[in-house]
Scaffold this active site. Structure first.
Site, PDB file in Angstrom:
ATOM      1  N   TYR A 143       1.541  -1.185  -0.015  1.00  0.00           N
ATOM      2  CA  TYR A 143       0.050   0.138  -0.372  1.00  0.00           C
ATOM      3  C   TYR A 143       1.247   1.249   0.210  1.00  0.00           C
ATOM      4  O   TYR A 143       2.002   1.214   0.769  1.00  0.00           O
ATOM      5  CB  TYR A 143      -0.580   0.112   1.312  1.00  0.00           C
ATOM      6  CG  TYR A 143      -1.966   1.155   1.589  1.00  0.00           C
ATOM      7  CD1 TYR A 143      -3.020   1.569   0.489  1.00  0.00           C
ATOM      8  CD2 TYR A 143      -1.392   2.108   2.539  1.00  0.00           C
ATOM      9  CE1 TYR A 143      -3.806   3.083   0.754  1.00  0.00           C
ATOM     10  CE2 TYR A 143      -2.552   3.256   3.030  1.00  0.00           C
ATOM     11  CZ  TYR A 143      -3.585   3.247   1.596  1.00  0.00           C
ATOM     12  OH  TYR A 143      -4.281   4.376   1.501  1.00  0.00           O
ATOM     13  N   ASP A 238       9.482   2.476   0.495  1.00  0.00           N
ATOM     14  CA  ASP A 238       8.452   3.393   0.608  1.00  0.00           C
ATOM     15  C   ASP A 238       8.119   2.637   2.295  1.00  0.00           C
ATOM     16  O   ASP A 238       8.032   1.382   2.523  1.00  0.00           O
ATOM     17  CB  ASP A 238       6.660   2.973   0.603  1.00  0.00           C
ATOM     18  CG  ASP A 238       5.543   3.385   1.127  1.00  0.00           C
ATOM     19  OD1 ASP A 238       6.134   4.061   2.526  1.00  0.00           O
ATOM     20  OD2 ASP A 238       5.110   3.664   1.055  1.00  0.00           O
ATOM     21  N   LYS A 266       4.345   8.450   9.150  1.00  0.00           N
ATOM     22  CA  LYS A 266       3.624   7.789  10.646  1.00  0.00           C
ATOM     23  C   LYS A 266       4.694   8.306  11.891  1.00  0.00           C
ATOM     24  O   LYS A 266       4.446   9.805  12.144  1.00  0.00           O
ATOM     25  CB  LYS A 266       3.847   6.512  10.106  1.00  0.00           C
ATOM     26  CG  LYS A 266       2.966   5.761   9.056  1.00  0.00           C
ATOM     27  CD  LYS A 266       2.279   4.709   9.526  1.00  0.00           C
ATOM     28  CE  LYS A 266       0.723   4.177   9.064  1.00  0.00           C
ATOM     29  NZ  LYS A 266       0.663   4.154   7.191  1.00  0.00           N
TER      30      LYS A 266
HETATM   31  C1  LIG Z   1       0.278   4.773   5.647  1.00  0.00           C
HETATM   32  C2  LIG Z   1       0.830   4.112   4.854  1.00  0.00           C
HETATM   33  C3  LIG Z   1       1.033   4.936   3.172  1.00  0.00           C
HETATM   34  C4  LIG Z   1       0.063   6.177   3.465  1.00  0.00           C
HETATM   35  O1  LIG Z   1       0.676   7.318   4.009  1.00  0.00           O
HETATM   36  P1  LIG Z   1      -0.989   7.975   5.046  1.00  0.00           P
HETATM   37  O2  LIG Z   1      -0.659   9.102   5.463  1.00  0.00           O
HETATM   38  O3  LIG Z   1      -2.337   7.364   5.462  1.00  0.00           O
HETATM   39  O4  LIG Z   1      -1.668   9.340   3.419  1.00  0.00           O
HETATM   40  C5  LIG Z   1       1.791   4.734   2.186  1.00  0.00           C
HETATM   41  N1  LIG Z   1       2.447   4.111   2.422  1.00  0.00           N
HETATM   42  C6  LIG Z   1       2.525   3.029   3.460  1.00  0.00           C
HETATM   43  C7  LIG Z   1       3.925   1.701   3.263  1.00  0.00           C
HETATM   44  C8  LIG Z   1       2.091   2.815   4.613  1.00  0.00           C
HETATM   45  O5  LIG Z   1       1.842   2.218   5.465  1.00  0.00           O
END
Ligand SMILES: *Cc1c(COP(=O)(O)O)cnc(C)c1O
Length: 428
Positions: A143, A238, A266
Site C-alpha cells: 500500500y 516506501d 507515521k
Molecule cells: C500508511 C502508509 C501510507 C500512507 O500514509 P498516509 O499518511 O495514511 O497517507 C503509505 N505507505 C505505507 C507503506 C503506509 O503504511
C-alpha cells in the site's frame, strides 16, 4: 458496555461517510460497532465507555513511543505557545530534516509533506521528472497511500493488465503502473527486460506491512537495486511504516540496500500529520524551487508537527530498539505457541516491532499467500481479544505494532488473552 461508542457511531454515521474518517476504522472487516477512543496513555487506550485496552494499533504504527508521551507533549506545548503555523520556514523543520538525513545515509535532501500519501505520490512524480520516463512498478499487496496511480490490482497471472481497484480511478491514470507479485525476482527481471527503458521507478515496501507482515525474500531488495541501477530507474523504498521502526536506519539499514528515494510518514510525525520524501541530491534537486517538478503545501513542515516528530526521533536509541525487538519477539512467540497448543493454524511473520498474524498454515511470502488467511477466524479472534481488553487492528491484513511504552506484563496478558481466543476457535 458500549453505549457511548454506539451512540457516537450513530451520530457519526449521519454526518460522516461510514461514520469514519478512514475506512478500516468502521470495523467492516470484523463486523460490529467500532469503539470510539476517549484517551490514550502509554500502551493503553480507553474507549468512550471507559473500557481499557492494550493497544497494538498505535495509530497504525505512528506512536512508537506509545500514547501521550510526556516528552513529546511538553515539546509540542512549548511549540504551540509560539504559534501553530506560519507558512514560512522554522528551525524545527531544519532540525528534523537534519535528523532524518543523518539517520538515513541514502537521504541527502528531504521535503516535508502532510501524509504518507503525499510523500509517495510526490516521490513518484520526482522519479518521473528525473528520468523523463513514464512507468512505475509496484507490488501486489503493498500500500502506498491513495493516490490514483497506486490504486490498481494486478490482473490474473504476472504483470499483465492493471485494472483500477477503486471507482473513480480512470484507466488512464493507472496506464503507466505495472503491478508485480511481491518477492518474485523473475517477474521483476522479465519486466525490466520487456520495458526497462520506460521504467521511471520501482516503489516497494521493503517490509510489507499492509497485507499483514511479509518480509522481503533473500535477494529481493538487492534484485530491485540491481535492475534499477542497470536501467537508470529510481528505486523508491516506501518506509512510511518501517522508517525508524524496524531499526534506527529503517529497512534500508536492516537489509543493507540503499534506495534512491525514501518515503516516510507515521513515526516521523510523532502522532501528527506528517510525511516526507527524500533521497539523492541530484534527484531531489529536480523539485521546485530548484528544478522543474512541482510540489507544494500550505501546512507542510508545520512547526507543531515537526516538534512532535523531532522529540519522537530523539527518544529512540539502541535501548529502545532492543526493547521493541524483545517485546515483539515475546508477543510473536507467545501467540505462535498458543496457536500450536490450540491446534489452530496461525502463521506468524515478524520483523522487529511489526508482527503479522495469518490464519493459515503459511508460509506467507506474497499477497496470494496472505489472501489464503481465514478471515472468519480472524474476526472471532479479534472480538475475543477485544473483550479481553486487547485492541488489535480491525482487519486481518494489518500489522500489530508494539511501542516502547509496552511492558512485559502487557505482552504476557496479551498472550494469555490469545490463548483464550485461540482455544475458543479450536472448540468450534
Ligand atoms: C500508511 C502508509 C501510507 C500512507 O500514509 P498516509 O499518511 O495514511 O497517507 C503509505 N505507505 C505505507 C507503506 C503506509 O503504511
Amino acid at each position: 458496555m458500549t453505549d457511548k461508542s454506539t451512540k457516537l457511531y450513530g451520530r457519526a454515521s449521519k454526518v460522516m461517510v461510514g461514520g469514519v474518517s478512514s475506512p478500516v476504522r468502521a470495523f467492516k472487516a470484523v463486523g460490529g460497532t467500532p469503539r470510539f477512543i476517549a484517551k490514550g496513555r502509554g500502551s493503553h487506550i480507553w474507549d468512550a465507555d471507559g473500557k481499557r485496552y492494550t493497544d497494538y494499533v498505535c495509530s497504525w504504527g505512528a506512536l512508537v513511543l506509545g500514547h501521550a508521551d510526556p516528552r513529546v507533549l511538553a515539546h509540542v506545548a512549548r511549540s504551540m505557545r509560539k504559534g501553530t503555523s506560519f507558512g514560512a520556514s522554522t528551525e524545527e523543520e531544519v532540525l528534523l530534516a537534519e535528523k532524518i538525513c543523518s539517520a538515513l545515509p541514502s537521504v541527502e535532501k528531504v521535503r516535508f509533506v502532510n501524509s504518507g500519501t503525499e510523500a509517495t505520490m510526490s516521490a513518484a512524480r520526482v522519479a518521473r521528472g528525473y528520468t523523463a520516463r513514464p512507468k512505475l512498478v509496484k507490488f501486489e499487496g503493498c500500500y502506498h497511500g491513495h493516490a490514483d496511480q497506486f490504486l490498481t490490482k494486478a490482473g490474473s497471472g504476472l504483470a499483465t493488465f492493471d485494472l483500477p481497484a477503486s471507482a473513480g480511478v480512470t484507466e488512464g491514470s493507472i496506464a503507466d503502473t505495472v503491478t508485480l507479485p511481491y518477492n518474485d525476482l523473475e517477474s521483476v527481471e522479465a519486466e525490466f527486460r520487456k520495458e526497462g527503458d520506460k521504467i521511471a521507478g520501482v516503489i516497494v515496501e521493503p517490509v510489507a506491512g499492509n497485507m499483514g507482515v511479509v518480509p522481503p525474500a533473500d535477494g529481493f531488495l538487492q534484485k530491485l537495486r540491481k535492475e534499477c541501477t542497470d536501467s537508470g530507474a529510481v528505486l523508491i523504498f516506501d518506509e512510511v511504516i518501517t522508517g525508524f521502526r524496524v531499526g534506527p536506519r529503517g529497512a534500508q539499514g536492516l537489509y543493507r540496500v540503499e534506495p534512491d528515494l525514501t518515503t516516510l510518514g507515521k513515526i516521523i510525525g510523532g502522532g501528527f500529520p506528517v510525511g516526507a520524501y527524500g533521497g539523492k541530491k541530484e534527484i531531489m534537486e529536480k523539485l521546485s524551487p530548484d528544478g522543474p517538478v512541482y510540489q507544494a503545501g500550505t501546512l507542510s513542515g508545520n512547526p507543531v508537527a515537526m516538534a512532535a516528530g523531532l522529540k519522537t526521533l530523539e527518544a529512540l536509541g539502541a535501548r529502545e530498539y532492543s526493547k521493541l525487538e524483545a517485546l515483539s519477539k515475546a508477543l510473536a512467540e507467545g501467540i505462535d505457541a498458543a496457536a500450536s497448543k490450540a491446534s489452530v493454524d496461525v502463521c506468524v511473520n515478524r520483523v522487529g516491532s511489526m508482527t503479522g498474524l495469518f490464519f493459515s498454515r503459511g508460509p506467507v511470502r506474497n499477497y496470494a499467500d496472505a489472501k489464503k488467511s481465514d478471515a472468519a477466524a480472524y474476526r472471532r479472534f479479534f472480538w475475543s481479544m477485544l473483550e479481553s481488553g486487547v485492541y488489535f487492528a480491525p482487519s486481518a491484513y494489518e500489522t500489530a505494532f508494539v511501542s516502547v511504552a509496552h511492558s512485559d506484563a502487557d505482552v504476557q496478558r496479551t498472550v494469555r488473552a490469545a490463548e483464550k481466543a485461540l482455544g475458543g476457535l479450536a472448540d468450534r
